[in-house]
Design an enzyme around this catalytic site. Structure first.
Site, short mmCIF file in Angstrom:
data_model
loop_
_atom_site.label_atom_id
_atom_site.label_comp_id
_atom_site.label_asym_id
_atom_site.label_seq_id
_atom_site.Cartn_x
_atom_site.Cartn_y
_atom_site.Cartn_z
N GLU A 1 -44.98 -9.17 85.65
CA GLU A 1 -44.44 -9.76 84.42
C GLU A 1 -42.98 -9.31 84.25
O GLU A 1 -42.14 -10.01 83.70
CB GLU A 1 -45.28 -9.28 83.23
CG GLU A 1 -44.80 -9.80 81.90
CD GLU A 1 -45.74 -9.43 80.74
OE1 GLU A 1 -46.97 -9.50 80.92
OE2 GLU A 1 -45.22 -9.05 79.69
N SER B 1 -46.67 -3.90 79.94
CA SER B 1 -47.59 -4.36 80.99
C SER B 1 -46.77 -4.84 82.18
O SER B 1 -45.95 -5.74 82.04
CB SER B 1 -48.42 -5.53 80.47
OG SER B 1 -49.20 -5.10 79.39
N ARG C 1 -46.36 -16.12 78.75
CA ARG C 1 -45.15 -15.39 79.15
C ARG C 1 -44.12 -16.28 79.84
O ARG C 1 -43.45 -15.87 80.79
CB ARG C 1 -45.50 -14.21 80.07
CG ARG C 1 -46.44 -13.20 79.48
CD ARG C 1 -45.87 -12.46 78.28
NE ARG C 1 -46.91 -11.67 77.66
CZ ARG C 1 -47.67 -12.09 76.64
NH1 ARG C 1 -47.47 -13.28 76.09
NH2 ARG C 1 -48.61 -11.33 76.13
C1 LIG Z 1 -43.95 -0.07 75.58
C2 LIG Z 1 -43.83 -1.56 75.76
C3 LIG Z 1 -44.77 -2.41 75.20
C4 LIG Z 1 -44.68 -3.80 75.37
N1 LIG Z 1 -45.61 -4.59 74.78
C5 LIG Z 1 -45.52 -5.94 74.91
C6 LIG Z 1 -46.49 -6.80 74.29
O1 LIG Z 1 -47.41 -6.37 73.63
N2 LIG Z 1 -46.34 -8.13 74.48
C7 LIG Z 1 -45.32 -8.67 75.21
O2 LIG Z 1 -45.24 -9.91 75.33
N3 LIG Z 1 -44.40 -7.88 75.80
C8 LIG Z 1 -44.47 -6.54 75.67
N4 LIG Z 1 -43.53 -5.74 76.28
C9 LIG Z 1 -42.49 -6.34 77.13
C10 LIG Z 1 -41.19 -6.73 76.40
O3 LIG Z 1 -40.99 -5.95 75.24
C11 LIG Z 1 -41.17 -8.21 76.04
O4 LIG Z 1 -41.27 -9.03 77.19
C12 LIG Z 1 -39.90 -8.62 75.26
O5 LIG Z 1 -40.04 -9.94 74.80
C13 LIG Z 1 -38.64 -8.52 76.10
O6 LIG Z 1 -37.55 -8.59 75.24
P1 LIG Z 1 -36.14 -7.93 75.63
O7 LIG Z 1 -35.17 -8.30 74.56
O8 LIG Z 1 -36.27 -6.50 75.90
O9 LIG Z 1 -35.81 -8.74 76.95
P2 LIG Z 1 -35.14 -8.18 78.29
O10 LIG Z 1 -36.04 -7.20 78.93
O11 LIG Z 1 -33.75 -7.75 78.01
O12 LIG Z 1 -35.13 -9.51 79.16
C14 LIG Z 1 -36.36 -10.07 79.59
C15 LIG Z 1 -36.09 -11.48 80.10
O13 LIG Z 1 -35.66 -12.29 79.01
C16 LIG Z 1 -34.38 -12.84 79.29
N5 LIG Z 1 -33.63 -12.87 78.02
C17 LIG Z 1 -33.40 -11.84 77.18
N6 LIG Z 1 -32.70 -12.27 76.12
C18 LIG Z 1 -32.48 -13.59 76.32
C19 LIG Z 1 -31.80 -14.60 75.59
N7 LIG Z 1 -31.21 -14.35 74.42
N8 LIG Z 1 -31.76 -15.86 76.09
C20 LIG Z 1 -32.35 -16.14 77.28
N9 LIG Z 1 -33.00 -15.24 78.03
C21 LIG Z 1 -33.06 -13.98 77.54
C22 LIG Z 1 -33.74 -11.93 80.32
O14 LIG Z 1 -32.77 -12.64 81.09
C23 LIG Z 1 -34.96 -11.54 81.14
O15 LIG Z 1 -35.26 -12.53 82.07
C24 LIG Z 1 -43.60 -4.35 76.11
C25 LIG Z 1 -42.65 -3.50 76.68
C26 LIG Z 1 -42.74 -2.12 76.49
C27 LIG Z 1 -41.68 -1.23 77.08
#
Ligand SMILES: Cc1cc2nc3c(=O)[nH]c(=O)nc-3n(C[C@H](O)[C@H](O)[C@H](O)COP(=O)(O)OP(=O)(O)OC[C@H]3O[C@@H](n4cnc5c(N)ncnc54)[C@H](O)[C@@H]3O)c2cc1C
Length: 301
Positions: free
Chosen positions: A294, A224, A174
């Site tokens: 996380e 998580s 992560r």
């Molecule tokens: C129901 C559910 C299930 C999930 N299951 C998983 C799983 O199985 N595995 C897992 O790893 N995660 C899981 N997640 C967490 C999440 O989906 C991941 O961490 C995902 O990668 C976050 O992406 P996001 O675009 O929503 O990022 P955001 O939540 O918008 O941002 C997260 C972080 O990434 C940074 N960020 C976003 N976009 C960029 C970019 N383009 N450049 C630089 N930094 C950036 C943001 O600044 C922030 O620090 C889950 C979440 C939910 C709600």
């Protein structure tokens, strides 16, 4: 010229929002308003905005789908740059999938399926964008972004574009170089393998079924809530500490999966944060293991 005029000059007024409620842009469905919220449509626009904000010393934060994000109830003082939706083109050539940072993993995985490419099935149920997934090295069911990424186009805080091959991304559990150096991920290339569409679909369906039965997808959450401590599972520690269903205000440790903090009923960000802190403290007192969130916390609580 004021900030609003400058942002509109770069993005057009249709992509600049004042006092935008962040609960509309996070899967936790909590969070106060961002002073400014912008939705660039081109990579060059991201560079121009970052340059302006750096020059004016205005804080900014890049988000994708907000699926790993907790924004404070008093909101964010500065500019939220949302890449989800508008910077989301996907293109496939041979075994290489190219996508912009705002493309949802589910859409990229669906595109890979259409092109009979295997390797991204693990990501099909992760509700984030490619940018968030690269930055977090998202992973599930034995797969992780590290296994499929080839390179990424990033924007440095100094406003330079640079291409990083996967070997230079420092992808760990992560984490990535992008979580340390402040680069914005703009797009990435993934290398997949030729597969059989029936098998790809069957594996995606199997993983979806696992999520639906094990995870509280019926409630808003950020997945998580805690990182997996080495040698343990966060959910098991929380359950063994007797915290299943433990509630602070409207936030609750899910009864279905203790690793998830859910927004059970109109939770505030302060409820969620307080619950996270109390769970960490109790687990540490009971088992001597410190749980690290996380979920990324930003803004004023
Ligand atoms: C129901 C559910 C299930 C999930 N299951 C998983 C799983 O199985 N595995 C897992 O790893 N995660 C899981 N997640 C967490 C999440 O989906 C991941 O961490 C995902 O990668 C976050 O992406 P996001 O675009 O929503 O990022 P955001 O939540 O918008 O941002 C997260 C972080 O990434 C940074 N960020 C976003 N976009 C960029 C970019 N383009 N450049 C630089 N930094 C950036 C943001 O600044 C922030 O620090 C889950 C979440 C939910 C709600």
């Amino acid at each position: 010229m004021g900030l609003y005029e400058e942002l509109c000059g770069i993005l057009g007024a249709e992509n600049v929002f004042k006092d935008e409620p962040m609960k509309s842009h996070t899967t936790f469905r909590v969070g106060g308003s961002a002073d400014w919220f912008v939705t660039p449509e081109e990579e060059e626009q991201v560079r121009e905005i970052v340059n302006v904000l750096r020059k004016e010393k205005i804080p900014y934060y890049v988000i994708g789908n907000g699926s790993n994000l907790l924004v404070g109830d008093k909101g964010y003082r500065g500019v939220i740059i949302q890449l989800y939706k508008k910077l989301s083109r996907i293109h496939v050539k041979d075994n290489t999938v190219y996508a912009q940072a705002g493309a949802l993993l589910s859409k990229i995985a669906a595109e890979a399926l259409i092109c009979e490419l295997t390797g991204l099935e693990f990501a099909s149920g992760i509700p984030g964008t490619l940018g968030g997934a690269v930055m977090m090295n998202a992973g599930a069911y034995g797969g992780e972004m590290k296994h499929v990424l080839k390179s990424a186009l990033a924007l440095t805080p100094e406003g330079e574009f640079r291409v990083l091959p996967v070997e230079q991304m420092e992808l760990g559990y992560r984490s990535s170089i992008f979580s340390k150096n402040g680069d914005v991920v703009l797009s990435a290339e993934m290398e997949l393998k030729t597969g059989d569409s029936k098998e790809i679909r069957a594996y995606m369906d199997e993983l979806r079924e696992k999520r639906v039965t094990k995870q509280p997808l019926e409630y808003p959450s950020a997945g998580s809530t805690f990182k997996r401590p080495e040698g343990y599972f966060a959910g098991k520690l929380i359950q063994d500490a007797g915290l299943q269903g433990f509630q602070v205000g409207g936030a609750q440790v899910s009864e279905k999966h203790c690793g998830f903090v859910i927004n059970k009923e109109n939770a505030t960000a302060a409820d969620v944060l307080s619950l996270i802190e109390q769970v960490s403290e109790q687990v540490e007192a009971e088992f001597g293991v410190r749980l690290e969130p996380e979920v990324k916390c930003i803004g004023e609580f």
